[in-house]
Scaffold this active site. Structure first.
Site, short mmCIF file in Angstrom:
data_model
loop_
_atom_site.label_atom_id
_atom_site.label_comp_id
_atom_site.label_asym_id
_atom_site.label_seq_id
_atom_site.Cartn_x
_atom_site.Cartn_y
_atom_site.Cartn_z
N CYS A 1 -14.17 -15.94 -63.70
CA CYS A 1 -13.15 -16.92 -63.33
C CYS A 1 -13.15 -18.14 -64.24
CB CYS A 1 -13.41 -17.39 -61.89
SG CYS A 1 -12.02 -18.29 -61.17
N ASP B 1 -18.29 -18.95 -50.92
CA ASP B 1 -18.62 -19.81 -52.05
C ASP B 1 -19.44 -21.00 -51.55
OD1 ASP B 1 -16.52 -21.02 -54.83
OD2 ASP B 1 -18.69 -20.97 -54.55
O1 LIG Z 1 -13.76 -23.05 -61.18
C1 LIG Z 1 -13.27 -24.15 -60.87
O2 LIG Z 1 -13.22 -25.13 -61.66
C2 LIG Z 1 -12.66 -24.35 -59.51
C3 LIG Z 1 -12.08 -25.58 -59.19
C4 LIG Z 1 -11.51 -25.76 -57.92
C5 LIG Z 1 -11.50 -24.73 -56.99
C6 LIG Z 1 -12.07 -23.49 -57.30
C7 LIG Z 1 -12.66 -23.30 -58.56
N1 LIG Z 1 -13.25 -22.09 -58.89
C8 LIG Z 1 -13.25 -21.04 -57.93
C9 LIG Z 1 -13.99 -19.81 -58.28
O3 LIG Z 1 -13.61 -18.73 -57.85
C10 LIG Z 1 -15.32 -19.93 -58.99
O4 LIG Z 1 -15.48 -18.78 -59.78
C11 LIG Z 1 -16.39 -19.98 -57.92
O5 LIG Z 1 -16.27 -21.22 -57.24
C12 LIG Z 1 -17.80 -19.85 -58.51
O6 LIG Z 1 -18.01 -20.87 -59.45
P1 LIG Z 1 -19.48 -21.01 -60.15
O7 LIG Z 1 -20.42 -21.49 -59.08
O8 LIG Z 1 -19.26 -21.99 -61.26
O9 LIG Z 1 -19.87 -19.64 -60.66
#
Ligand SMILES: O=C(O)c1ccccc1NCC(=O)[C@H](O)[C@H](O)COP(=O)(O)O
Length: 220
Positions: free
Chosen positions: A15, A137
């Site tokens: 993502c 999450d």
């Molecule tokens: O990725 C972002 O910047 C974000 C911002 C606001 C809402 C959601 C967002 N991402 C959502 C996702 O699906 C991410 O992949 C998920 O939160 C996991 O993130 P990470 O902990 O950095 O792998």
């Protein structure tokens, strides 16, 4: 058999893409879905036109996921029109009627730092009957994703009866353990495969996929 787990095939969602080359590489390495972020305030936010260009780099059989957090309806409609995502993901306080109003299947992100996390799984199903699945999450209620932080995987509700995707601080170093601990339909990662916000790292994406495959082949 855990209904949320495919037989030896954990899906992978990468993502927060901002570069077409990274999208192409992710598909070649084995991603099943590519997420484009439209949530306000995200360091990975892209414009619909940028996402449309990146969508051209998608390989066949790889899904485009459009990600929102309490965006205005017209912003979501514009992304659906321009990007044609196969799945929407809502990360804010959106209700079921809002989420299903765009005619595209949707995932609802559940803040494991929020109040829904502790409720019985039936509460999730009643609140989001139209969801194709849930994404658990690590963010708090009202917070945003993409944090790079994990949560206590033991808090995942048992018996949700819909596919769920595990997210939040997953990396090539912990995804093997995360899969064995939670048996998800899929795993989702953003920070853990980056060299900087929005810039995906090929080696880390490759390592991540290899570790998922290792987990799927692991026999207790
Ligand atoms: O990725 C972002 O910047 C974000 C911002 C606001 C809402 C959601 C967002 N991402 C959502 C996702 O699906 C991410 O992949 C998920 O939160 C996991 O993130 P990470 O902990 O950095 O792998």
């Amino acid at each position: 058999m855990n209904p949320s787990r495919t037989l030896y095939r954990t899906r992978i969602k990468f993502c927060g893409f901002t570069r077409p080359g990274d999208v192409r590489l992710a598909c070649e390495l084995g991603a099943d879905a590519i997420g484009f972020v439209f949530a306000a305030g995200s360091k990975r936010r892209v414009a619909p036109e940028e996402a449309r260009a990146m969508r051209q780099a998608l390989a066949p059989l790889v899904d485009a996921v459009a990600l929102f957090a309490d965006n205005p309806v017209d912003e979501v409609r514009e992304v659906v029109r321009q990007v044609r995502p196969s799945l929407l993901q809502f990360h804010g306080n959106e209700d079921d009627a809002y989420c299903r109003g765009f005619g595209v299947p949707y995932l609802k992100a559940i803040a494991m730092g929020g109040e829904l996390a502790g409720q019985h799984p039936s509460a999730l199903l009643m609140r989001y009957p139209g969801a194709a699945g849930f994404l658990f999450d690590s963010h708090a209620e009202g917070g945003s994703g993409g944090s790079g932080k994990t949560f206590d995987w033991k808090r995942i509700p048992v018996g949700v009866q819909k596919p769920f995707i595990l997210a939040g601080g997953i990396t090539p170093d912990n995804v093997f353990e995360a899969i064995l601990a939670t048996l998800p339909w899929g795993v989702d990662v953003s920070s853990g495969i980056e060299s900087a916000p929005g810039l995906k790292d090929g080696d880390r994406m490759r390592q991540f996929v290899e570790e998922v495959r290792r987990a799927d082949c692991h026999v207790e």
